[in-house]
Design an enzyme around this catalytic site. Sequence first.
Site, PDB file in Angstrom:
ATOM      1  N   GLU A 178      37.480  21.341  -0.541  1.00 50.91           N
ATOM      2  CA  GLU A 178      36.524  22.361  -0.102  1.00 50.91           C
ATOM      3  C   GLU A 178      36.761  22.647   1.381  1.00 50.91           C
ATOM      4  O   GLU A 178      36.864  21.726   2.184  1.00 50.91           O
ATOM      5  CB  GLU A 178      35.089  21.865  -0.358  1.00 50.91           C
ATOM      6  CG  GLU A 178      33.978  22.623   0.342  1.00 50.91           C
ATOM      7  CD  GLU A 178      33.918  24.126   0.017  1.00 50.91           C
ATOM      8  OE1 GLU A 178      33.992  24.490  -1.154  1.00 50.91           O
ATOM      9  OE2 GLU A 178      33.813  24.918   0.985  1.00 50.91           O
ATOM     10  N   TYR A 180      10.634  35.382  -8.987  1.00 46.91           N
ATOM     11  CA  TYR A 180      10.282  34.313  -9.932  1.00 46.91           C
ATOM     12  C   TYR A 180      10.034  33.030  -9.152  1.00 46.91           C
ATOM     13  O   TYR A 180      10.444  32.898  -7.998  1.00 46.91           O
ATOM     14  CB  TYR A 180      11.371  34.111 -11.002  1.00 46.91           C
ATOM     15  CG  TYR A 180      12.793  33.949 -10.502  1.00 46.91           C
ATOM     16  CD1 TYR A 180      13.287  32.736 -10.035  1.00 46.91           C
ATOM     17  CD2 TYR A 180      13.675  35.033 -10.526  1.00 46.91           C
ATOM     18  CE1 TYR A 180      14.599  32.597  -9.607  1.00 46.91           C
ATOM     19  CE2 TYR A 180      14.995  34.903 -10.098  1.00 46.91           C
ATOM     20  CZ  TYR A 180      15.445  33.689  -9.643  1.00 46.91           C
ATOM     21  OH  TYR A 180      16.743  33.553  -9.223  1.00 46.91           O
ATOM     22  N   ASP A 211      34.212  33.005  -9.720  1.00 47.23           N
ATOM     23  CA  ASP A 211      34.311  34.288  -9.015  1.00 47.23           C
ATOM     24  C   ASP A 211      35.745  34.621  -8.615  1.00 47.23           C
ATOM     25  O   ASP A 211      36.082  35.790  -8.435  1.00 47.23           O
ATOM     26  CB  ASP A 211      33.426  34.274  -7.756  1.00 47.23           C
ATOM     27  CG  ASP A 211      32.009  34.744  -8.046  1.00 47.23           C
ATOM     28  OD1 ASP A 211      31.653  34.880  -9.240  1.00 47.23           O
ATOM     29  OD2 ASP A 211      31.240  34.968  -7.087  1.00 47.23           O
TER      30      ASP A 211
HETATM   31  P1  FAD Z   1      31.664  30.422  -4.830  1.00 50.32           P
HETATM   32  O1  FAD Z   1      30.229  30.090  -4.974  1.00 50.32           O
HETATM   33  O2  FAD Z   1      32.014  31.573  -3.953  1.00 50.32           O
HETATM   34  O3  FAD Z   1      32.388  29.108  -4.328  1.00 50.32           O
HETATM   35  C1  FAD Z   1      33.706  29.146  -3.801  1.00 50.32           C
HETATM   36  C2  FAD Z   1      33.908  27.881  -2.985  1.00 50.32           C
HETATM   37  O4  FAD Z   1      35.262  27.817  -2.591  1.00 50.32           O
HETATM   38  C3  FAD Z   1      33.068  27.855  -1.701  1.00 50.32           C
HETATM   39  O5  FAD Z   1      32.476  26.591  -1.566  1.00 50.32           O
HETATM   40  C4  FAD Z   1      34.102  28.143  -0.620  1.00 50.32           C
HETATM   41  O6  FAD Z   1      33.758  27.566   0.638  1.00 50.32           O
HETATM   42  C5  FAD Z   1      35.341  27.505  -1.219  1.00 50.32           C
HETATM   43  N1  FAD Z   1      36.593  28.091  -0.743  1.00 50.32           N
HETATM   44  C6  FAD Z   1      36.903  29.408  -0.603  1.00 50.32           C
HETATM   45  N2  FAD Z   1      38.154  29.573  -0.160  1.00 50.32           N
HETATM   46  C7  FAD Z   1      38.672  28.330  -0.015  1.00 50.32           C
HETATM   47  C8  FAD Z   1      39.937  27.843   0.412  1.00 50.32           C
HETATM   48  N3  FAD Z   1      40.913  28.688   0.757  1.00 50.32           N
HETATM   49  N4  FAD Z   1      40.148  26.508   0.450  1.00 50.32           N
HETATM   50  C9  FAD Z   1      39.151  25.638   0.066  1.00 50.32           C
HETATM   51  N5  FAD Z   1      37.923  26.049  -0.334  1.00 50.32           N
HETATM   52  C10 FAD Z   1      37.699  27.379  -0.385  1.00 50.32           C
HETATM   53  N6  FAD Z   1      24.791  34.053 -11.091  1.00 50.32           N
HETATM   54  C11 FAD Z   1      24.069  33.547 -12.128  1.00 50.32           C
HETATM   55  O7  FAD Z   1      24.651  32.924 -13.021  1.00 50.32           O
HETATM   56  N7  FAD Z   1      22.701  33.706 -12.202  1.00 50.32           N
HETATM   57  C12 FAD Z   1      22.011  34.397 -11.238  1.00 50.32           C
HETATM   58  O8  FAD Z   1      20.777  34.534 -11.320  1.00 50.32           O
HETATM   59  C13 FAD Z   1      22.749  34.958 -10.127  1.00 50.32           C
HETATM   60  N8  FAD Z   1      22.108  35.630  -9.143  1.00 50.32           N
HETATM   61  C14 FAD Z   1      22.827  36.132  -8.105  1.00 50.32           C
HETATM   62  C15 FAD Z   1      22.148  36.832  -7.102  1.00 50.32           C
HETATM   63  C16 FAD Z   1      22.851  37.370  -6.022  1.00 50.32           C
HETATM   64  C17 FAD Z   1      22.102  38.170  -4.989  1.00 50.32           C
HETATM   65  C18 FAD Z   1      24.262  37.175  -5.937  1.00 50.32           C
HETATM   66  C19 FAD Z   1      25.039  37.737  -4.770  1.00 50.32           C
HETATM   67  C20 FAD Z   1      24.938  36.466  -6.929  1.00 50.32           C
HETATM   68  C21 FAD Z   1      24.237  35.954  -8.030  1.00 50.32           C
HETATM   69  N9  FAD Z   1      24.891  35.239  -9.045  1.00 50.32           N
HETATM   70  C22 FAD Z   1      24.172  34.748 -10.091  1.00 50.32           C
HETATM   71  C23 FAD Z   1      26.366  35.058  -9.015  1.00 50.32           C
HETATM   72  C24 FAD Z   1      26.764  33.668  -8.540  1.00 50.32           C
HETATM   73  O9  FAD Z   1      26.125  33.358  -7.325  1.00 50.32           O
HETATM   74  C25 FAD Z   1      28.283  33.543  -8.345  1.00 50.32           C
HETATM   75  O10 FAD Z   1      28.957  34.190  -9.414  1.00 50.32           O
HETATM   76  C26 FAD Z   1      28.703  32.064  -8.340  1.00 50.32           C
HETATM   77  O11 FAD Z   1      28.010  31.376  -7.327  1.00 50.32           O
HETATM   78  C27 FAD Z   1      30.217  31.916  -8.150  1.00 50.32           C
HETATM   79  O12 FAD Z   1      30.541  30.551  -8.038  1.00 50.32           O
HETATM   80  P2  FAD Z   1      32.033  30.076  -7.678  1.00 50.32           P
HETATM   81  O13 FAD Z   1      31.976  28.591  -7.589  1.00 50.32           O
HETATM   82  O14 FAD Z   1      32.992  30.711  -8.596  1.00 50.32           O
HETATM   83  O15 FAD Z   1      32.329  30.726  -6.260  1.00 50.32           O
END
Ligand code: FAD
Length: 416
Positions: A33, A213, A290
């Site tokens: 991370e 909520y 994501d």
């Molecule tokens: P991220 O949470 O972006 O995590 C990526 C991680 O990788 C981070 O910790 C970052 O620091 C790390 N990283 C990045 N680049 C590097 C690198 N080069 N080297 C090492 N580490 C790195 N989803 C739901 O399911 N339900 C909901 O109700 C919901 N509500 C939402 C409301 C809002 C307003 C928003 C904006 C989003 C919402 N989402 C919801 C979507 C959800 O938040 C995201 O889809 C989800 O958090 C993605 O998770 P992830 O682990 O794929 O990516």
Amino acid sequence: MSNVDVIIVGGGIGGLSTAFALARLGLKVQVLEQAPEFGEVGAGLQLAPNCTRILDDYGLLDKAKSLGVVPERMVMRDAIDGSELTSLDLRDLERTYGYPYMVIHRSDLHGLFLEACRTAGVELLTHQRVTAYAHAEGNATVVTEDGTTWVAPLVIAADGLHSVARKLLVDDEPVSSSYVAYRGTVPIPELTRPVDLSEVVVYVGPRCHFVHYGLRGGDLLNQVAVFESPKALAGLEDWGTPDELDTAFAATCDDVRAGMPHMWRDKWWRMFDRDPISTWVQGRIALLGDAAHPPLQYMAQGAIMAIEDGWVLAEHLKRLRAGDGAPDWDGALAAYEAVRPEHCRRVVLTARAWGELWHLGGRAREQRNLLLRHRAIDDYSFTDWVYGPTALFPEDEPPMFEPIPLATADLIVSNS
Ligand code: FAD
């Protein structure tokens, strides 16, 4: 030679939930991370039955429920006049799908996975920013900012919207929606109006919507205010600022406007997604969460899809293990890529359409409202393809709900 089985880049909800899913198979998992600490910024997350089913499989559902809230109803209201348009009975929904619809603070869900990873023996490393990826025979390598090379038979890139690994597969950029989200959590005693914490409420309005909520057993109210930024449409750099928030919600009903003073005004989230891609795997490097499929959040499925990705990959690794326990990495990656991109493509595109429906104004808003008011509240045809069991194989993916064109609204209503 490293004895790590899997390197996961990114310790968000996608990375940690996958790390746990793989560690519980007995694999040696390392998470890299970039941040100085593991954590989540933001407030609430809605978790539909396709996620709580997986949490239950992981043995984490009871703890998640104790940290969050299991509401009784989800209600959609018109943001201008406040009237109810349609609702879901979440107790009936739980009976239908076998698992609850719940809401939880993001940091609580993230913390739950972090703790589960620690207990399962995942190696959790911070201050490790990955800058490059490479392939080798039978494994993959990543290089971190300080020049260190890390190697494992499988590398999972769960590095979010601005994924470095995604560039290996496609030359694309995040797509701006010109919408921006403000968030805020309020301790219940500080509220100036009564709020029914048994409900998840979304108010839909012209070019804006507002969600609230309860969180943490009902101690906090979570609020999200989303609107289209005129400055973004005009191509200005400085878009989504608090003055735009106030203007966007000025014509909404009393209950929505009462929420505005409680929004955080020092941070906002410009909303981007990416066009779907069908290739997520290159050699032993796989995208997840994501990094692979960032959605607009209108279906509240972004974090859920990331959790599902990890579960599906782990299920295939479990299924395809050889008699001596050796993982079939390539077989599991092929099975993962056969099923997940199509499901996530549907969600990403439906979320865009959902946003358009929520944000209608004028005549189209009236048509939408008519349709929604006539929807049978026990009609689950539009959620079955999402809230049912997560498919492991393409043939198990249910058919997608096809929305009724708005133009038919008047016809339906006049014939009913
Ligand atoms: P991220 O949470 O972006 O995590 C990526 C991680 O990788 C981070 O910790 C970052 O620091 C790390 N990283 C990045 N680049 C590097 C690198 N080069 N080297 C090492 N580490 C790195 N989803 C739901 O399911 N339900 C909901 O109700 C919901 N509500 C939402 C409301 C809002 C307003 C928003 C904006 C989003 C919402 N989402 C919801 C979507 C959800 O938040 C995201 O889809 C989800 O958090 C993605 O998770 P992830 O682990 O794929 O990516």
